[in-house]
Design a protein around this motif. Structure first.
Motif, PDB file in Angstrom:
ATOM      1  N   LYS A  62      63.699  45.340  36.848  1.00  0.00           N
ATOM      2  CA  LYS A  62      64.549  44.306  37.456  1.00  0.00           C
ATOM      3  C   LYS A  62      65.902  44.194  36.762  1.00  0.00           C
ATOM      4  O   LYS A  62      66.874  43.732  37.365  1.00  0.00           O
ATOM      5  N   SER A  63      65.968  44.612  35.500  1.00  0.00           N
ATOM      6  CA  SER A  63      67.224  44.612  34.764  1.00  0.00           C
ATOM      7  C   SER A  63      67.381  45.955  34.066  1.00  0.00           C
ATOM      8  O   SER A  63      66.476  46.382  33.348  1.00  0.00           O
ATOM      9  N   SER A  64      68.524  46.594  34.270  1.00  0.00           N
ATOM     10  CA  SER A  64      68.756  47.896  33.640  1.00  0.00           C
ATOM     11  C   SER A  64      70.215  48.007  33.238  1.00  0.00           C
ATOM     12  O   SER A  64      71.101  47.404  33.865  1.00  0.00           O
ATOM     13  N   PHE A  65      70.450  48.781  32.191  1.00  0.00           N
ATOM     14  CA  PHE A  65      71.783  48.876  31.600  1.00  0.00           C
ATOM     15  C   PHE A  65      72.115  50.329  31.324  1.00  0.00           C
ATOM     16  O   PHE A  65      71.248  51.115  30.937  1.00  0.00           O
ATOM     17  N   GLN A  66      73.385  50.682  31.539  1.00  0.00           N
ATOM     18  CA  GLN A  66      73.801  52.068  31.381  1.00  0.00           C
ATOM     19  C   GLN A  66      75.215  52.148  30.832  1.00  0.00           C
ATOM     20  O   GLN A  66      76.004  51.204  30.954  1.00  0.00           O
ATOM     21  N   VAL A  67      75.518  53.288  30.230  1.00  0.00           N
ATOM     22  CA  VAL A  67      76.866  53.550  29.742  1.00  0.00           C
ATOM     23  C   VAL A  67      77.719  53.992  30.926  1.00  0.00           C
ATOM     24  O   VAL A  67      77.402  54.973  31.606  1.00  0.00           O
TER      25      VAL A  67
END
Length: 331
Positions: free
Chosen positions: A158-163
């Motif tokens: 549900k929550s994801s983070f990327q460069v």
């Protein structure tokens, strides 16, 4: 920067480290100070240097912030100004911004956090609206830590983070119901392109919430004084910032976009509601763990700590403002 409040913490740590040090000879400390001052007088950085510098700075400093203050890498909302529940004040800042935008939470299924830090805002919004949240940051450390915290908090999937670069986000047009950027716009070297990306990934009828450091609004034909420009350029060197703009500049840029519903735009200066947080952060820095964390985080972080007085000076004389801009896209 902001994100810039981190430097207030580091500034106090720097003062303490000098006061507590019994092993570092005075000439060495003077030499370090001279190096810091010299670096603040250098020429403005190129865009590639800014990008690399931002990533490196937050790779090195984010752990220190989280250790001292937790997952929310931004200011708190202080009404009343003497409140002492500082972590809740940071959460309240998120909720107050959502309220300020007159957001209908029932219509939020997807949000992007542009300049997400370690994802504190994204995860709070994901929980609040039971929606999917994605975040972009230039810092590999922040993206990795954000994903770790999402899994720890039961938000994997549900929550994801990327460069990724906020000026060229890896998302299709019209992807999100809410486009959110809290204390990151000041790092953007091309404000027109930044706003263009915010609006590009926003769905029709969606909301954009931008909270960022700006310089004071100018009268027609007025320019910043030479003294003001000099001060801002020193801050830029310390904090890996490009040239500043004003809230009025953001209003103009948004107004030039045909897909933006200008009648919904709201702009405010929240400098008064965040100022008490600085005192709280300074107080929190009065411990050995903060001092050690600073000393381990490298020259650029220590330089930022030294230069935090410049930021405070600009804030106190009314040059630097904490601007809030919200707007909706046309249906």
């Amino acid at each position: 920067m902001t994100k810039l409040l981190l430097l207030i913490t580091l500034g106090i740590c720097s003062i303490l480290s000098n006061a507590l040090s019994t092993t570092t000879p005075k000439p060495a400390r003077v030499g370090r100070l001279s190096r810091i001052r010299a670096s603040l007088k250098s020429e403005p950085r190129s865009r590639s240097d800014l990008k690399n510098g931002i990533a490196g700075f937050y790779d090195r400093s984010s752990k220190l912030w989280e250790d001292v203050w937790g997952e929310h890498m931004h200011h708190g909302y202080y009404e009343p100004e003497d409140r002492e529940d500082h972590t809740q004040a940071q959460v309240d800042m998120i909720d107050k911004l959502l309220d300020f935008s007159s957001l209908d939470g029932s219509k939020i299924s997807s949000v992007v956090d542009v300049g997400c830090g370690i994802g504190g805002s994204s995860r709070h919004i994901a929980k609040k609206y039971n929606c999917e949240a994605k975040g972009v940051t230039l810092s590999p450390y922040q993206a990795k830590r954000g994903n770790e915290l999402a899994e720890e908090q039961g938000l994997k999937g549900k929550s994801s983070f990327q460069v990724a670069d906020a000026l060229s986000m890896p998302f299709p047009d019209s992807s999100f119901d809410l486009v959110w950027s809290l204390e990151s716009g000041e790092h953007m070297p091309d404000k027109e392109k930044f706003v263009g990306e915010l609006t590009r990934v926003a769905k029709k009828g969606s909301s954009i919430i931008l909270c960022t450091w700006v310089h004071r609004d100018l009268e027609e034909g007025e320019e910043l004084t030479k003294k003001e420009v000099k001060l801002l350029r020193k801050i830029n060197r310390a904090y890996y910032l490009p040239d500043w703009c004003s809230s009025s500049d953001y209003q103009r840029i948004f107004s030039q976009n045909d897909d933006v519903d200008i009648s919904t735009m709201k702009v405010d200066d929240w400098s008064y509601v965040i100022a008490p947080f600085w005192k709280a952060v300074i107080k929190s820095s009065l411990n050995l763990r903060s001092v050690v964390g600073l000393l381990r985080s490298g020259f650029s972080t220590i330089r930022g700590a030294y230069a935090m007085g410049l930021m405070l000076r600009g804030f106190n004389v009314g040059l630097i403002k904490f601007g809030v801009i919200t707007v909706k896209m046309k249906e």
